[in-house]
Design a protein around this motif. Sequence first.
Motif, PDB file in Angstrom:
ATOM      1  N   GLY A 143      11.391  -7.502   7.316  1.00 15.64           N
ATOM      2  CA  GLY A 143      11.669  -7.827   5.921  1.00 15.64           C
ATOM      3  C   GLY A 143      10.466  -8.253   5.105  1.00 15.64           C
ATOM      4  O   GLY A 143      10.588  -8.519   3.910  1.00 15.64           O
ATOM      5  N   GLN A 144       9.295  -8.305   5.712  1.00 10.32           N
ATOM      6  CA  GLN A 144       8.098  -8.731   4.987  1.00 10.32           C
ATOM      7  C   GLN A 144       7.763  -7.806   3.816  1.00 10.32           C
ATOM      8  O   GLN A 144       7.172  -8.239   2.836  1.00 10.32           O
ATOM      9  CB  GLN A 144       6.886  -8.777   5.937  1.00 10.32           C
ATOM     10  CG  GLN A 144       6.913  -9.926   6.910  1.00 10.32           C
ATOM     11  CD  GLN A 144       6.610 -11.242   6.225  1.00 10.32           C
ATOM     12  OE1 GLN A 144       5.734 -11.311   5.367  1.00 10.32           O
ATOM     13  NE2 GLN A 144       7.330 -12.285   6.589  1.00 10.32           N
ATOM     14  N   CYS A 204       4.984  -0.824   4.668  1.00 10.29           N
ATOM     15  CA  CYS A 204       5.823  -1.355   5.746  1.00 10.29           C
ATOM     16  C   CYS A 204       5.118  -1.143   7.084  1.00 10.29           C
ATOM     17  O   CYS A 204       5.044  -0.016   7.577  1.00 10.29           O
ATOM     18  CB  CYS A 204       7.185  -0.668   5.740  1.00 10.29           C
ATOM     19  SG  CYS A 204       8.276  -1.216   7.074  1.00 10.29           S
TER      20      CYS A 204
END
Length: 67
Positions: free
Chosen positions: A39-40, A4
């Motif tokens: 949100g990737q 993330c």
Amino acid sequence: MIVCVCHGVNDRALNTVIDSGAQSLREVGDACGAGTDCGQCCRDIVKKLRDRAASVSDRPERAPLSK
Ligand code: FES
């Protein structure tokens, strides 16, 4: 490897969160923030949750300790 980017969470930190009891994307987000911005990384987090759950269920059961 960074999972993330938004929260700087790498795969080791993610494994720690999952091993500490996080069982869903929401619980991972609550624990470390991963997946709570762009949100990737959500797909990768879900895959990691499934992989970790599968690896735990593949472990042989331990016999109960007898006294
Ligand atoms: S890369 Fe994880 S929320 Fe953006």
